[in-house]
Design a protein around this motif. Structure first.
Motif, PDB file in Angstrom:
ATOM      1  N   TYR A  89       0.832  -1.198   0.000  1.00  9.80           N
ATOM      2  CA  TYR A  89       0.000   0.000   0.000  1.00  9.80           C
ATOM      3  C   TYR A  89       0.874   1.258   0.000  1.00  9.80           C
ATOM      4  N   ARG A  90       1.902   1.262   0.849  1.00 16.06           N
ATOM      5  CA  ARG A  90       2.784   2.434   0.910  1.00 16.06           C
ATOM      6  C   ARG A  90       3.499   2.633  -0.427  1.00 16.06           C
ATOM      7  N   GLU A  91       3.930   1.547  -1.042  1.00 18.68           N
ATOM      8  CA  GLU A  91       4.619   1.656  -2.335  1.00 18.68           C
ATOM      9  C   GLU A  91       3.668   2.182  -3.407  1.00 18.68           C
ATOM     10  N   THR A  92       2.418   1.718  -3.369  1.00 19.63           N
ATOM     11  CA  THR A  92       1.420   2.185  -4.334  1.00 19.63           C
ATOM     12  C   THR A  92       1.174   3.682  -4.181  1.00 19.63           C
ATOM     13  N   VAL A  93       1.007   4.131  -2.945  1.00 21.86           N
ATOM     14  CA  VAL A  93       0.767   5.553  -2.676  1.00 21.86           C
ATOM     15  C   VAL A  93       1.950   6.384  -3.135  1.00 21.86           C
ATOM     16  N   ALA A  94       3.168   5.916  -2.842  1.00 19.95           N
ATOM     17  CA  ALA A  94       4.360   6.670  -3.209  1.00 19.95           C
ATOM     18  C   ALA A  94       4.514   6.755  -4.725  1.00 19.95           C
ATOM     19  N   ALA A 112       1.921   9.109  -6.215  1.00 15.36           N
ATOM     20  CA  ALA A 112       2.251  10.510  -5.938  1.00 15.36           C
ATOM     21  C   ALA A 112       3.208  11.064  -6.981  1.00 15.36           C
ATOM     22  N   ARG A 113       4.073  10.217  -7.513  1.00 14.62           N
ATOM     23  CA  ARG A 113       5.009  10.655  -8.559  1.00 14.62           C
ATOM     24  C   ARG A 113       4.274  11.038  -9.833  1.00 14.62           C
TER      25      ARG A 113
END
Length: 297
Positions: A114-119, A122-123
């Motif tokens: 989830y954190r990787e998806t959000v990050a 965001a790019r």
């Protein structure tokens, strides 16, 4: 959501469908119809239509139709595309991408993913608040889209031009049929698709460029060969499970729905380029039904 965003999401669905088609395990050396983008379809010695392979790109070199393609398009009174791109289809595509069972994306993905998806999102200028209710397969599409300035991909440009020229326009499939292919994926496979997209995110620009070069060179066998190299990734089991429905079954369905328009004649058919070649491709399936296929460009 703005109209151009809806349009881009629909084109994204088409892009992912094309990407799945590009992962067909075909032998490039033995590939039927290994070169070309425009093919004339004949029956009993008479031309009845054209098949044109598209790439879901807004690159000016793709949008600028070569002379033979432009002439075939203009002279054909009817256009058939993979799916109708009207307002109803756009709204249906957006609605189908959203979770409707009360859960959020964080309830489906493990915390690290989830954190990787959000990050990663965001790019691309997509805030976390905009991702909360998307299905994993929908996010895989959104994160796989090449950078866009206009949102006018080749298929959409052909569709709009046909309407402006008062041509008859129709889709070979419904948006619901295409979306059902993704919704039929298990949640595990949807997460696998998203994870594979994230794993390959840095390589996507290079992949798109190589695919674009092969497309502009009309090298269908080259497109197949390049994408076979991608089969070693984590999504290989998913591609194998999904291929029968997303590629072979769709090709057969589209060919069946081409029979009546071809019987009328004067039809220009625009579908993803790698739906065309190979033993199970649309061109070979038409040959089996008695049509003669002639490469024109």
């Amino acid at each position: 959501m703005r109209q151009d965003r809806k349009t881009r999401l629909l084109c994204g669905i088409l892009l992912l469908m094309a990407a799945i088609a590009w992962l067909m395990p075909l032998a490039a050396a033995e590939l039927l119809f290994s070169r070309g983008l425009l093919f004339q379809v004949e029956r009993d010695g008479e031309p009845v239509g054209y098949l044109f392979g598209t790439m879901h790109s807004e690159d000016p070199r793709v949008l600028a139709l070569p002379g033979p393609v432009e002439r075939a398009f203009v002279e054909s009174p009817r256009l058939l595309v993979e799916v109708n791109m009207d307002g109803a289809s756009l709204l249906a595509s957006v609605a189908a991408m959203l979770l409707d069972d009360g859960r959020e994306l964080r309830d489906i993905l493990d915390p690290a993913l989830y954190r990787e998806t959000v990050a990663t999102a965001a790019r691309l200028g997509l805030p976390e608040a905009a991702l909360r209710y998307y299905k994993p397969w929908a996010l895989a599409i959104m994160l796989s889209l090449p950078p866009s300035e206009t949102g006018l991909f080749l298929d959409l440009v052909l569709y709009r031009r046909a309407l402006e020229l008062n041509k008859e326009v129709a889709g070979l499939e419904t948006i619901r049929e295409q979306l059902d292919l993704f919704d039929s994926l298990s949640e595990e496979d949807q997460v696998l698709l998203l994870r594979d997209t994230l794993n390959n995110f840095e390589q996507l620009p290079t992949i798109f460029q190589v695919l674009l070069d092969r497309y502009l060179d009309r090298d269908l066998a080259g497109l197949v060969e390049i994408n076979q190299q991608l089969l070693g990734g984590s999504a290989e089991p998913l591609v194998e499970r999904f291929q029968a429905r997303a590629v072979d079954e769709r090709n057969r369905r589209m060919v069946e729905r081409l029979e009546a328009p071809l019987a009328r004649g004067g039809v220009f058919v625009a579908v993803g380029a790698l739906h065309l070649p190979g033993e199970q491709g649309i061109l070979r399936l038409l040959e089996r039904r008695g049509y003669r296929i002639v490469r024109k460009y």
